[in-house]
Structures are given as C-alpha cells and as structure tokens.
Enzyme design. Structure first.
Site, mmCIF file in Angstrom:
data_model
loop_
_atom_site.group_PDB
_atom_site.id
_atom_site.type_symbol
_atom_site.label_atom_id
_atom_site.label_comp_id
_atom_site.label_asym_id
_atom_site.label_seq_id
_atom_site.Cartn_x
_atom_site.Cartn_y
_atom_site.Cartn_z
ATOM 1 N N GLN A 41 54.848 2.944 63.546
ATOM 2 C CA GLN A 41 55.665 2.907 64.754
ATOM 3 C C GLN A 41 54.822 3.255 65.982
ATOM 4 O O GLN A 41 55.322 3.207 67.100
ATOM 5 C CB GLN A 41 56.821 3.901 64.625
ATOM 6 C CG GLN A 41 57.761 3.604 63.466
ATOM 7 C CD GLN A 41 58.806 4.688 63.285
ATOM 8 O OE1 GLN A 41 59.869 4.646 63.893
ATOM 9 N NE2 GLN A 41 58.505 5.662 62.437
ATOM 10 N N HIS B 195 56.112 -1.458 66.791
ATOM 11 C CA HIS B 195 56.457 -1.277 68.206
ATOM 12 C C HIS B 195 55.377 -1.775 69.158
ATOM 13 O O HIS B 195 55.378 -1.435 70.330
ATOM 14 C CB HIS B 195 56.774 0.198 68.475
ATOM 15 C CG HIS B 195 57.984 0.684 67.745
ATOM 16 N ND1 HIS B 195 58.203 2.013 67.431
ATOM 17 C CD2 HIS B 195 59.053 0.007 67.254
ATOM 18 C CE1 HIS B 195 59.348 2.130 66.785
ATOM 19 N NE2 HIS B 195 59.879 0.929 66.660
#
Length: 242
Positions: A102, A120
């Site tokens: 992430q 992300h």
C-alpha cells in the site's frame, strides 16, 4: 518454540510466499505512517490528511495539496530497512513470489525486489495531465508550488491513488491471484483498515498466515502466528540482517 523460531520454520517450509504490507514497513526508514501516535493523522494541519489527499481537494485547492505533498509525501532521502532487504532476499531465493504494498515510496524496488504490486501507486511516477509526459520524483521535489510540465505547461499529477479515486483493476486482480495461490501470507505494518486493499487478504486460503504488526487488526483471530515487533527488527531476529 519462540515466535521467531516458529516464523523461521514457516519461512523455511514455504515455497510460495506472498507479502502484503503497509506504512509500518517504512517507518523504520524514517517515513511517517498515518495512524500511529506520531503519524500524519495525529499531526495538526489546516485540513486533515485524508481531506488533503482526496481527489476533490487536489482539484479545488492544488496549492495546499502540493504544499502537503512536498512536505510529507516526497521522502526521497529515505533508504530501505531490514524488512525491505529481507523480502528482496526471499524473492531472490525463489521463495517469495510477490510483494503487495500500500506504500508509494518505492523502497521495495530500491532494496532489490522485482515483483512489486503497488496498490496505491508511486511517487516515482508523475505525468503531465495535458500531454502525458513522464516526470521523475526529483522533478516534483524541485518544482516550486504546483509542478508544471516543461513542454506544455500542464499540471503534473503524481501517479498515486487519492481518496475518492479507484485502484487499478489489473493490479488488484494480480494481487488477488497471488494471495489465492500463496502457501504462506505475511501481513506486515498495516492496520488493515483501508479498503478495498485490506479486503484482499481475506482471499488467502492457506494455513500459514503471519501478522507482523505492533497493534491489533481485524485479522488477528485468523492468524497462525502474530509477531508484535517492528517488522525490520522481526526479520533481523529471524536471521535476515543485511
């Protein structure tokens, strides 16, 4: 048998390991996380970070967005820590098949990991919204105020997923497949509260689920092993000191 010894045994007996990580993986590299005592959510700004890092805020207040982005997101001097290097070593051995992260800092690649799925996005990819020209993170760091394209003058947007934006479907599907096929899943440095990314770990069907996190998560009851040490320290204790 100590938790570290059990971790070592799980690693040695596994051939299809997948790692799923969050901000806690990079805190030992000096990059602040979001939800700890010293995290970004507990610092004071005119707006909360989740507001600043939203698509609508980026559009409506780009000056404030880029001020925060330059100050808090562009951590270009950070170096990989023991966790990053340990994962790269496991991949080189052929045991680790994918790092699913992430994080947007690029430290896994800097440590040598090759198969990194960035849920992300990354601060190291930046594109002009008008002509599509690519720009490195160093250009963003050196740009005053709102970064502008040196060709057409358009605004340069970092290739990071903001709140209100969807994740890349191809990256999601690849992550899902790796998790489904894993014989060992290591979850590290994440509170597992950011969806849809956090929901991916529920597709793991094996019996070697390891959680390395200083705080509790919703997956604790499903874990086969929980380690409450900092993640870099955990890998060092397991014999992965660089």
């Amino acid at each position: 048998m100590s938790p570290i010894e059990k971790f070592q045994n799980l690693l040695s007996s596994s051939q299809n390991i997948v790692f799923f990580g969050g901000a806690g993986v990079s805190t030992e590299s000096g990059i602040p996380d979001f939800r700890s005592t010293d995290g970004l959510y507990n610092q004071t700004y005119q707006y909360p970070p989740e507001t600043i890092l939203s698509h609508s805020f980026y559009r409506s207040q780009p000056h404030e967005f880029y001020r925060f982005y330059h100050d808090k997101m562009l951590c270009l001097t950070a170096q990989p820590n023991a966790a990053h290097y340990a994962l790269a070593a496991l991949e080189k051995e052929g045991k680790l098949k994918a790092v699913i992260t992430q994080n947007i800092d690029g430290l896994h690649q800097k440590a040598g990991s090759r198969n990194v799925l960035e849920l992300h996005g990354s601060i190291h990819r930046n594109f002009c919204e008008s002509c599509g020209k690519f720009f490195a993170a160093s250009y963003m760091a050196d740009a005053p105020d709102i970064p502008r394209c040196d060709v057409c003058g358009g605004t340069i947007k970092p290739d990071v997923v903001l709140y209100e934006e969807g994740l890349d479907e191809s990256v999601l599907q690849a992550a899902l497949q790796y998790i489904r096929q894993a014989d060992m899943l290591i979850i590290g440095g994440t509170s597992l509260v950011v969806y849809p990314a956090a929901g991916l770990v529920r597709y793991y069907r094996g019996h070697k689920l390891v959680l390395i996190n200083k705080s509790t998560t919703d997956m604790d009851t499903a874990a086969d092993l929980i380690l409450r040490y900092p993640i870099g320290e955990t890998f060092e204790k397991a014999g992965f000191a660089r």
